[in-house]
Design an enzyme around this catalytic site. Structure first.
Site, PDB file in Angstrom:
ATOM      1  N   SER A 123     -26.275  16.557 -58.416  1.00 27.99           N
ATOM      2  CA  SER A 123     -27.510  16.785 -59.316  1.00 27.99           C
ATOM      3  C   SER A 123     -28.735  17.170 -58.376  1.00 27.99           C
ATOM      4  CB  SER A 123     -27.744  15.130 -59.677  1.00 27.99           C
ATOM      5  OG  SER A 123     -28.950  15.288 -60.450  1.00 27.99           O
ATOM      6  N   TYR A 147     -30.324   6.412 -57.779  1.00 24.99           N
ATOM      7  CA  TYR A 147     -29.454   7.044 -58.267  1.00 24.99           C
ATOM      8  C   TYR A 147     -29.205   8.516 -57.618  1.00 24.99           C
ATOM      9  CZ  TYR A 147     -27.752  10.866 -61.362  1.00 24.99           C
ATOM     10  OH  TYR A 147     -27.139  12.082 -61.956  1.00 24.99           O
ATOM     11  N   LYS A 151     -26.079  10.105 -55.123  1.00 25.15           N
ATOM     12  CA  LYS A 151     -25.222  11.598 -55.010  1.00 25.15           C
ATOM     13  C   LYS A 151     -25.662  12.251 -53.543  1.00 25.15           C
ATOM     14  CE  LYS A 151     -24.641  12.159 -59.355  1.00 25.15           C
ATOM     15  NZ  LYS A 151     -23.205  12.222 -60.043  1.00 25.15           N
TER      16      LYS A 151
END
Length: 337
Positions: A123, A147, A151
């Protein structure tokens, strides 16, 4: 055969469709925590082809090992994971446990079965707050929420895996902002509850589900004061995976690619494009900025074009029209299935 983890999701279902159309044999592992098997039923309907589906969490090593025993898997595309930024802030342990440990289990099982072609769904959040735009793959990374950190941690794990064994072929795809839906109107984004993402919120307002769109902040140093993002059609994004898959099966290495259009649109520009595409007015109200939001974030996708032969082809108007077609044809998403 290609294993797609999280294949029943928004991006995963579009990827499976494109892969089936390209003649790949597809296996999906998805525990359907926030997705529906109906998306894959519709993929099969659209393509006229079948895929193999297993429902379980990747943390279940024994079930995953059985999948590898049952099939001759050539490559893995890893999309599975919890993905809501705000939820990750309130439930960090759940995000670290699920996203990191599931990936470790997957990599260990792959290594055991000598399957070393791997594509990871990363991302643009790993860039944190970029000091300039457009963003190239060599920009500093500094995720600003759990989050994003999962990643980034997985990216670092993958680099260590490749460094330790150069027979691995790894492509990391850093997505920008996927929107849109398949032009058939049969598969699209089906969030549970109040949407976290902008386009589903816009289509909810267009459907009359909400009175107005909430716009967080109008005093950023951008064209109209609202946040600017790089929106990419989910079909273009899916096709980027196919190009990465082609590359890792013929050329060894570890590579990172931005998948975006290279063009930034503000929140209000996206609203205007939706109104022009559909003829439906979208009322909105301005609220205070959200903590952690950034002014601008858009990609330089040159590396993907040069090395993968991929570039985004669909316009912002395509994204709006396809999103609206999906929403009109599926007012409840997949919730009735």
């Amino acid at each position: 055969m290609i294993l797609v983890t999280g294949g029943a999701g928004f991006i995963g279902s579009h990827l499976c469709l494109e892969m089936l159309n390209e003649g790949h044999d597809v296996i999906v592992v998805d525990h359907l925590f926030s997705t529906k098997k109906e998306s894959l039923n519709r993929v099969e309907e659209i393509t006229g082809k079948t895929l193999t589906f297993y429902r379980f969490n990747l943390l279940d090593r024994s079930k995953l090992e059985q999948v590898f025993k049952n099939h001759s898997i050539e490559a893995v595309v890893h999309l599975a994971g919890f993905k809501a930024v705000s939820e990750s802030v309130s439930l960090p342990l759940s995000y670290y446990n699920n996203n990191l440990n599931a990936t470790l289990v997957l990599l260990e099982v792959m290594s055991h079965f000598n399957v070393k072609n791997f594509i990871f769904s990363s991302s643009a959040t790993v860039y944190g707050k970029p000091t300039s735009n457009p963003i190239t793959e060599d920009f500093p990374t500094s995720a600003i929420n759990p989050y994003g950190r999962t990643k980034l941690m997985i990216e670092e794990i993958l680099h260590d895996v490749w460094t330790s064994d150069l027979t691995w072929n790894i492509s990391i795809l850093r997505y920008f902002n996927p929107i849109g839906a398949h032009p058939s109107g049969k598969i699209g984004e089906s969030p549970n509850g109040i949407p976290n993402n902008l386009m589903p919120f816009i289509t909810d307002v267009a459907m009359g589900q909400y009175k107005e769109l909430v716009v967080f902040g109008d005093n950023y140093p951008t064209i109209d004061g609202t946040g600017v993002r790089d929106y990419i059609h989910v079909v273009d994004l899916a096709r980027g995976h196919l190009k990465a898959l082609e590359k890792i099966t013929v050329e060894k290495g570890y590579n990172i690619y931005n998948l975006g259009t290279g063009e930034g649109y503000s929140v209000l520009q996206l609203v205007q494009a939706f109104e022009e595409s559909t003829g439906i007015p979208i009322p909105y109200k301005i609220m205070a900025r959200r903590p952690g939001d950034i002014a601008e974030c858009y990609s330089d996708p040159t590396k993907a074009e040069n090395q993968l032969g991929w570039r985004a082809e669909k316009t912002i108007y395509d994204m709006c029209k396809d999103s609206w077609r999906w929403r009109q044809d599926n007012p409840e998403g997949y919730t009735s299935f």
